[in-house]
Design a protein around this motif. Structure first.
Motif, short mmCIF file in Angstrom:
data_model
loop_
_atom_site.label_atom_id
_atom_site.label_comp_id
_atom_site.label_asym_id
_atom_site.label_seq_id
_atom_site.Cartn_x
_atom_site.Cartn_y
_atom_site.Cartn_z
N PHE A 61 -50.29 -24.40 10.12
CA PHE A 61 -51.39 -23.96 10.98
C PHE A 61 -50.76 -23.52 12.30
O PHE A 61 -49.58 -23.76 12.53
CB PHE A 61 -52.40 -25.09 11.25
CG PHE A 61 -51.86 -26.18 12.13
CD1 PHE A 61 -51.16 -27.24 11.58
CD2 PHE A 61 -52.01 -26.12 13.51
CE1 PHE A 61 -50.62 -28.23 12.40
CE2 PHE A 61 -51.49 -27.12 14.33
CZ PHE A 61 -50.79 -28.17 13.77
N CYS A 63 -53.20 -21.75 15.39
CA CYS A 63 -54.24 -21.65 16.42
C CYS A 63 -55.42 -22.61 16.22
O CYS A 63 -56.07 -23.01 17.15
CB CYS A 63 -54.77 -20.22 16.47
SG CYS A 63 -55.82 -19.77 15.07
N ARG A 64 -55.69 -22.96 14.97
CA ARG A 64 -56.86 -23.78 14.60
C ARG A 64 -58.18 -23.10 14.98
O ARG A 64 -59.23 -23.75 15.01
CB ARG A 64 -56.82 -25.17 15.25
CG ARG A 64 -55.76 -26.08 14.68
CD ARG A 64 -55.85 -27.45 15.31
NE ARG A 64 -54.81 -28.32 14.80
CZ ARG A 64 -54.93 -29.05 13.68
NH1 ARG A 64 -56.05 -29.04 12.99
NH2 ARG A 64 -53.95 -29.80 13.27
FE1 FES Z 1 -54.91 -20.04 12.95
FE2 FES Z 1 -56.33 -21.21 11.00
S1 FES Z 1 -54.74 -22.06 12.18
S2 FES Z 1 -56.45 -19.16 11.69
#
Ligand code: FES
Length: 127
Positions: A61, A63-64
């Motif tokens: 992952f 940016c989350r």
């Molecule tokens: Fe970036 Fe899901 S962690 S789009």
């Protein structure tokens, strides 16, 4: 929801094809590490990525927030919601690529390939 997961990175090692209808059957018999193949339950309040993390797994992952596609998965069975998507174009959604950071299982059973950020088309997207 019960999620059966498989690490995209092991396909090459075993000569398995992404489009193989029996991919998860092969994985089940493939003597893979628990980190690469297995299943876990997702609680209603968890995104798929959070559920993996809460069960002790380290899935990719960044940016989350639905903007980088590092957390991308391919849904082979079932459906994952995608409330926030600012990166995947329609043709990738068409190929059942979803974002695990905010996606929540909407079916009781799911099969997902995680770690698909190494798919060539996703590598390109992230350049
Ligand atoms: Fe970036 Fe899901 S962690 S789009």
């Amino acid at each position: 929801s019960r999620v059966e997961y498989l690490n995209y990175a092991v396909l090459d090692d075993h000569g398995w094809d992404l489009d193989d209808d029996d991919l998860f059957g092969k994985a089940a018999e493939g003597d893979l590490d628990h980190e690469d193949y297995g299943e876990f339950l997702v609680e209603p309040h968890e995104s798929l990525l959070e559920a993996a993390e809460n069960r002790g797994f380290m899935w990719p992952f960044a940016c989350r927030g639905g903007a980088c596609a590092n957390c991308a998965v391919i849904v082979k069975q079932g459906e994952l919601s995608m409330p926030v998507n600012n990166i995947l174009p329609p043709e990738m959604i068409e190929q059942d690529i979803r974002l695990s950071c905010n996606g929540i299982p909407v079916t009781d059973e799911m099969q997902v390939l995680y770690n698909v950020k190494h798919l060539p088309e996703l590598e390109e997207l992230r350049l």
